[in-house]
Design a protein around this motif. Structure first.
Motif, PDB file in Angstrom:
ATOM      1  N   ASP A 125       2.344  -2.373   1.546  1.00 61.16           N
ATOM      2  CA  ASP A 125       2.134  -2.951   1.065  1.00 61.16           C
ATOM      3  C   ASP A 125       2.766  -3.023  -0.698  1.00 61.16           C
ATOM      4  N   GLY A 126       3.750  -2.672   0.409  1.00 56.99           N
ATOM      5  CA  GLY A 126       4.748  -2.860  -1.132  1.00 56.99           C
ATOM      6  C   GLY A 126       4.767  -1.658  -2.358  1.00 56.99           C
ATOM      7  N   SER A 127       3.924  -1.133  -2.526  1.00 60.12           N
ATOM      8  CA  SER A 127       4.081   0.456  -3.283  1.00 60.12           C
ATOM      9  C   SER A 127       4.901   1.606  -2.857  1.00 60.12           C
ATOM     10  N   GLN A 128       5.336   1.939  -3.494  1.00 65.30           N
ATOM     11  CA  GLN A 128       6.065   3.399  -4.193  1.00 65.30           C
ATOM     12  C   GLN A 128       5.065   4.526  -2.138  1.00 65.30           C
ATOM     13  N   LEU A 129       3.657   4.454  -2.831  1.00 67.09           N
ATOM     14  CA  LEU A 129       3.485   5.677  -1.944  1.00 67.09           C
ATOM     15  C   LEU A 129       3.296   5.482  -0.789  1.00 67.09           C
ATOM     16  N   PHE A 130       3.556   4.022  -0.471  1.00 68.07           N
ATOM     17  CA  PHE A 130       3.760   3.462   0.825  1.00 68.07           C
ATOM     18  C   PHE A 130       4.857   3.873   0.914  1.00 68.07           C
TER      19      PHE A 130
END
Length: 143
Positions: A78-83
């Motif tokens: 999803d492009g997030s840092q968490l992912f």
């Protein structure tokens, strides 16, 4: 290059996705061989020189293994840092087995000391208790 991840303590078993969750199963289901196939993507080296990698599904190339509530699942980036953190693993010498024979363990980047491991044939990240070492050791088998 596609690979499979073979279990150290159950050598006939490999990591696969089923219903978008990580499982440890024998490779004997006709028509499902691609569920066992991964591309190990190199992301970078960490400060200690270990490779940081993530695993892309062969048959769902927009999806990667990641941990969510410590369960390994298959989801799209999803492009997030968490992912990025949840799907990134530090490749280390195996907690069991001989590294010269290719045995490796994969430590969570955002939960140091937690490794990809199987428990009751489901795949999780879990802490590095010595009794879990064999469950957290895998060999890359080239396809």
């Amino acid at each position: 290059m596609a690979i499979r991840l073979q279990s150290f303590n159950f050598p006939k078993f490999f990591v696969r996705h089923q219903n978008f969750e990580g499982e440890l199963m024998e490779l004997n289901s006709p028509g499902f061989a691609d569920d066992f196939a991964w591309e190990e993507e190199f992301l970078r080296k960490d400060g200690d020189g270990f490779s940081i990698v993530r695993f892309r599904s062969k048959n769902f190339p927009d999806k990667f293994l990641r941990h969510s509530d410590f369960r390994i699942v298959l989801t799209a980036d999803d492009g997030s840092q968490l992912f990025r953190n949840d799907s990134s693993f530090r490749r280390r010498n195996g907690l069991s087995g001989d590294p010269e024979q290719g045995w490796r363990s994969y430590e969570s980047v955002n939960f140091p000391g937690h490794f990809i491991r199987h428990r009751n044939f489901h795949v999780f990240v879990d802490d590095k208790a010595p009794k879990l070492a064999a469950d957290a050791t895998f060999k890359r088998v080239d396809l």
